[in-house]
Design a protein around this motif. Structure first.
Motif, PDB file in Angstrom:
ATOM      1  N   ASN A   1      17.974  -6.113 -13.558  1.00 36.19           N
ATOM      2  CA  ASN A   1      17.276  -5.664 -12.349  1.00 36.19           C
ATOM      3  C   ASN A   1      17.592  -4.206 -12.035  1.00 36.19           C
ATOM      4  O   ASN A   1      16.716  -3.443 -11.606  1.00 36.19           O
ATOM      5  CB  ASN A   1      17.667  -6.561 -11.172  1.00 36.19           C
ATOM      6  N   PHE A   2      18.841  -3.812 -12.263  1.00 41.09           N
ATOM      7  CA  PHE A   2      19.239  -2.435 -11.990  1.00 41.09           C
ATOM      8  C   PHE A   2      18.478  -1.472 -12.893  1.00 41.09           C
ATOM      9  O   PHE A   2      17.967  -0.453 -12.444  1.00 41.09           O
ATOM     10  CB  PHE A   2      20.748  -2.273 -12.194  1.00 41.09           C
ATOM     11  N   PHE A   3      18.408  -1.786 -14.183  1.00 40.51           N
ATOM     12  CA  PHE A   3      17.695  -0.915 -15.116  1.00 40.51           C
ATOM     13  C   PHE A   3      16.198  -0.840 -14.778  1.00 40.51           C
ATOM     14  O   PHE A   3      15.567   0.206 -14.937  1.00 40.51           O
ATOM     15  CB  PHE A   3      17.875  -1.403 -16.548  1.00 40.51           C
TER      16      PHE A   3
ATOM     17  N   LEU B   1      27.660 -12.559 -24.939  1.00 43.00           N
ATOM     18  CA  LEU B   1      26.563 -11.724 -25.401  1.00 43.00           C
ATOM     19  C   LEU B   1      25.807 -12.328 -26.575  1.00 43.00           C
ATOM     20  O   LEU B   1      26.397 -12.939 -27.459  1.00 43.00           O
ATOM     21  CB  LEU B   1      27.093 -10.348 -25.814  1.00 43.00           C
ATOM     22  N   GLU B   2      24.522 -12.122 -26.571  1.00 45.98           N
ATOM     23  CA  GLU B   2      23.682 -12.421 -27.716  1.00 45.98           C
ATOM     24  C   GLU B   2      23.052 -11.107 -28.143  1.00 45.98           C
ATOM     25  O   GLU B   2      22.717 -10.265 -27.314  1.00 45.98           O
ATOM     26  CB  GLU B   2      22.596 -13.431 -27.341  1.00 45.98           C
ATOM     27  N   SER B   3      22.878 -10.942 -29.451  1.00 45.76           N
ATOM     28  CA  SER B   3      22.355  -9.665 -29.947  1.00 45.76           C
ATOM     29  C   SER B   3      21.000  -9.340 -29.344  1.00 45.76           C
ATOM     30  O   SER B   3      20.723  -8.190 -29.003  1.00 45.76           O
ATOM     31  CB  SER B   3      22.256  -9.703 -31.470  1.00 45.76           C
ATOM     32  N   SER B   4      20.156 -10.337 -29.184  1.00 46.17           N
ATOM     33  CA  SER B   4      18.826 -10.084 -28.621  1.00 46.17           C
ATOM     34  C   SER B   4      18.927  -9.651 -27.162  1.00 46.17           C
ATOM     35  O   SER B   4      18.166  -8.805 -26.693  1.00 46.17           O
ATOM     36  CB  SER B   4      17.962 -11.341 -28.718  1.00 46.17           C
ATOM     37  N   LYS B   5      19.907 -10.196 -26.440  1.00 46.89           N
ATOM     38  CA  LYS B   5      20.063  -9.875 -25.025  1.00 46.89           C
ATOM     39  C   LYS B   5      20.489  -8.424 -24.823  1.00 46.89           C
ATOM     40  O   LYS B   5      19.911  -7.697 -24.014  1.00 46.89           O
ATOM     41  CB  LYS B   5      21.092 -10.826 -24.397  1.00 46.89           C
ATOM     42  N   ILE B   6      21.485  -7.997 -25.577  1.00 46.52           N
ATOM     43  CA  ILE B   6      21.954  -6.623 -25.394  1.00 46.52           C
ATOM     44  C   ILE B   6      20.946  -5.630 -25.955  1.00 46.52           C
ATOM     45  O   ILE B   6      20.807  -4.507 -25.461  1.00 46.52           O
ATOM     46  CB  ILE B   6      23.354  -6.424 -26.023  1.00 46.52           C
ATOM     47  N   ARG B   7      20.196  -6.047 -26.990  1.00 48.68           N
ATOM     48  CA  ARG B   7      19.146  -5.183 -27.527  1.00 48.68           C
ATOM     49  C   ARG B   7      18.059  -4.949 -26.481  1.00 48.68           C
ATOM     50  O   ARG B   7      17.573  -3.830 -26.295  1.00 48.68           O
ATOM     51  CB  ARG B   7      18.529  -5.782 -28.785  1.00 48.68           C
ATOM     52  N   LYS B   8      17.690  -6.009 -25.771  1.00 51.32           N
ATOM     53  CA  LYS B   8      16.661  -5.881 -24.737  1.00 51.32           C
ATOM     54  C   LYS B   8      17.140  -4.976 -23.600  1.00 51.32           C
ATOM     55  O   LYS B   8      16.376  -4.178 -23.058  1.00 51.32           O
ATOM     56  CB  LYS B   8      16.288  -7.255 -24.196  1.00 51.32           C
ATOM     57  N   LEU B   9      18.413  -5.105 -23.251  1.00 54.05           N
ATOM     58  CA  LEU B   9      18.956  -4.246 -22.204  1.00 54.05           C
ATOM     59  C   LEU B   9      18.951  -2.783 -22.647  1.00 54.05           C
ATOM     60  O   LEU B   9      18.650  -1.890 -21.860  1.00 54.05           O
ATOM     61  CB  LEU B   9      20.374  -4.684 -21.836  1.00 54.05           C
TER      62      LEU B   9
END
Length: 663
Positions: A419-421, A447-455
């Motif tokens: 939400n911040f981003f 963490l999941e790789s897809s999650k941090i990639r999306k962020l």
């Protein structure tokens, strides 16, 4: 002339701080000792190399050096004018290059100086001693040949660095460069040992042990950094014990060796104290700050360089205060100056009505020339605080800082970061990166790789910035590299499952300031060390005489910690009302600090390989008062967040992508 070592006895009539003792050795045991016979009124030349000139500049001022009879400071590597009627003091590293230059300077009929007083910054090899002493003509002109054993930078009254700016890269990076890392640790150990030689201290050497390794865990040299450094320091201490006069034969203090993996968050989170904010947000070079002052001739403002250091009583008082607290105190000081100054009151009453801002008060006082000298230091800090607060507002750092601390204490997660981003697209790339790094360090096991990639995509961070996130695996405190059944490697930021919170609120600490929840891990470790509660299996000791709680941990004076009310976490405010009878007075800070040191117990030294932070330095100041023991922080370097992130990006190993993060 036989080799000698300057007196390192710590038996002094008055307790002095770490940097005071360092300064005294350089000024009195080195410079003043070169004053012999009728030379007391003779000016001398000081010859230094690239390292020792920094040692001198951090510990002493040019006025101090001049007072000891030094009229000129020269670089040993540069061509120098012959001054055959003057004596020279050489403060140099014991290298072949330096010794060759020394012999060249003092040999033959056209020698550069009348006499040479030679002081080596660290132990000199027998080969170099023989190389010097075989030159009979030169030896006749040598007034002293001494090992000073002082090869560190005293950057603060309670802090030093060993000048290893690339330690993070050399020690935590590619396994194939282990020889470079071993060399780095060897020099680091030697320089740390000179701290204890200088202070005449013999420590219990505690270190953070490698985590328990199971058969599926790959052992890396990173796991053994504190162990290797502890062994290197111990070997140097044994040489000191055998060869230095007045060196203690029993332990007198405690040393705790850690590395950057002890706390991934401290180097990157926004720290809200005055000192940390200045170095984080302002364009400072070390402790040097450039500000504009009003021209005395009425022209354009002039730029002036100032050092934000201990000699400034206002800085000494405010450096560890919350930025809002510091701003409030500065306003109170300016108001107090006005209220106690009749001329200022008349000037105020004739031109203004009602309350004035700090800036108005500052301008008005500047209009009174007779008070300009008195107000200069205060005005400097008014300018700095105003600039810092402006940057905080413009960059929206309060909301960012709140989210960072909520992540650390388990009060926020992926949803809040996402939400911040989404709602703060204008935040700087640096601050987005720091937030993502705090998130990765706090929630690594989730963490999941897809999650941090999306962020990362949402934050629009470039690939170069993401190297800093990837490389956090190298400074993870757990055994983070595991061998998978297929023979490939996977990364976990945390091996053991744990709560989201990576810090627990310290309920015995009172704080009425917002964004002051965070504390670095070294605070807990130092307190446990002082109480004798640091687990021996996790933090073993090199000393064979160690049996658990060092006898040297006892205080010279009884400790009476003040009671603390429970943290007012939910009610904390950015700026709170403060009564004027709080006892703060910059003019008395220096004298009261000196008085406090007289009551100190035995010292605690903490050394962090891979860079220390200003929050950790703040903790050492705080615990010195709380524990009644001087706590000295050492490190390979002292890094501000941007410096640390830049170094983290430079760590090299086989290319790693987010697809390699297997949770």
């Amino acid at each position: 002339m036989p080799m000698s070592d300057s007196d390192t006895s710590s038996q002094v009539t008055e307790y002095k701080s770490f940097r005071q003792l360092t300064r005294d050795r350089l000024l009195y045991q080195m410079l003043r000792s070169a004053k012999t016979g009728d030379s007391k009124s003779t000016w001398k030349v000081l010859i230094v190399d690239k390292l020792t000139v920094k040692i001198m500049s951090y510990a002493c001022k040019m006025a101090d050096i001049t007072e000891e009879g030094v009229s000129l400071v020269e670089d040993i590597y540069r061509r120098r004018q012959p001054l055959p009627t003057m004596d020279a003091i050489y403060f140099i590293q014991p290298t072949k290059e330096n010794v060759v230059t020394l012999l060249s300077d003092m040999s033959g009929r056209s020698h550069l100086y009348k006499k040479a007083f030679v002081f080596f910054s660290s132990p000199v090899s027998r080969e170099l001693v023989k190389y010097i002493t075989r030159e009979a003509s030169v030896m006749a002109r040598i007034g002293a040949l001494t090992e000073m054993n002082l090869e560190y930078f005293a950057i603060d009254s309670q802090s030093f660095v060993t000048d290893h700016e690339r330690a993070l890269e050399e020690l935590f990076g590619d396994e194939e460069s282990s020889s470079k890392g071993d060399t780095c640790l060897s020099i680091m150990a030697s320089r740390i040992a000179t701290v204890f030689a200088s202070l005449g201290e013999f420590p219990f050497v505690r270190y953070r042990a490698a985590k328990s390794l199971d058969p599926n865990t790959v052992t890396t040299s990173r796991d053994l950094i504190p162990t290797k450094l502890a062994a290197g320091i111990w070997n140097c201490l044994m040489k000191n014990n055998a060869h230095l006069p007045n060196f203690p034969q029993t332990e007198t203090c405690e040393l705790l060796i850690l590395d950057r993996s002890v706390d991934q968050i401290a180097p990157i989170i926004h720290e809200w104290t005055y000192d940390a904010m200045c170095h984080d947000l302002l364009s400072m070079e070390g402790n040097k700050y450039v500000h504009e002052v009003q021209s005395k001739t009425g022209g354009l403002p002039e730029k002036k360089e100032v050092l934000l250091e201990d000699h400034d009583p206002v800085w000494l008082e405010l450096r560890d205060a919350h930025i809002a607290d510091a701003s409030e105190r500065l306003h109170m000081k300016m108001t107090s100056f006005m209220s106690t100054n009749k001329a200022a009151q008349i000037h105020h009453g004739s031109r203004h009505g009602g309350d004035l801002s700090t800036r108005d008060l500052q301008k008005m006082v500047h209009a009174l020339p007779q008070y300009s000298e008195q107000i200069d230091k205060l005005s400097l800090h008014v300018d700095i605080a105003e600039k810092v607060n402006k940057i905080v507002r413009e960059l929206g750092l309060k909301e960012l800082g709140q989210l960072e601390q909520d992540l650390v204490f388990g009060d926020a997660g992926t949803k809040e970061v996402t939400n911040f981003f989404r709602t703060k697209p204008d935040i700087t790339s640096e601050n987005k990166l720091r937030l993502l790094m705090v998130y990765a360090a706090s929630y690594g096991e989730k963490l999941e790789s897809s999650k941090i990639r999306k962020l990362a995509e949402l934050a629009k961070l470039p690939a170069e910035d993401m190297h800093a996130v990837y490389n956090m695996k190298f400074i993870d405190g757990s055994s983070n590299v595991k061998r998978s059944p297929t023979g490939t490697f996977s990364l976990k930021f945390r091996v053991h499952k744990k709560k989201h919170a990576v810090r627990k609120d310290r309920t015995n600490e009172e704080s009425s300031w917002q964004l002051s929840r965070f504390y670095p891990m070294v605070e807990e470790l130092i307190e446990k060390l002082s109480k004798g509660e640091l687990p021996k299996n996790e933090y073993p000791c090199m000393n064979p005489t160690f049996h658990g709680t060092p006898q040297t941990a006892s205080f010279r004076t009884s400790q009476s910690p003040a009671s603390h009310s429970e943290r007012l976490k939910q009610r904390s405010t950015w700026a709170r009302p403060r009564s004027s009878d709080d006892g703060y007075s910059s003019d008395s800070i220096l004298s009261s600090a000196s008085s406090d040191f007289k009551k100190m117990g035995q010292r605690i030294f903490v050394f962090i390989v891979g860079g220390a932070t200003r929050s950790e330095l703040r903790v050492c100041h705080k615990l010195t008062s709380k524990l009644k023991r001087e706590v000295v922080l050492g490190s390979s370097s002292l890094d501000d967040p941007l410096q640390f992130i830049t170094k983290l990006k430079l760590i090299t190993e086989n290319e790693l992508s987010l697809d390699d993060l297997e949770i």
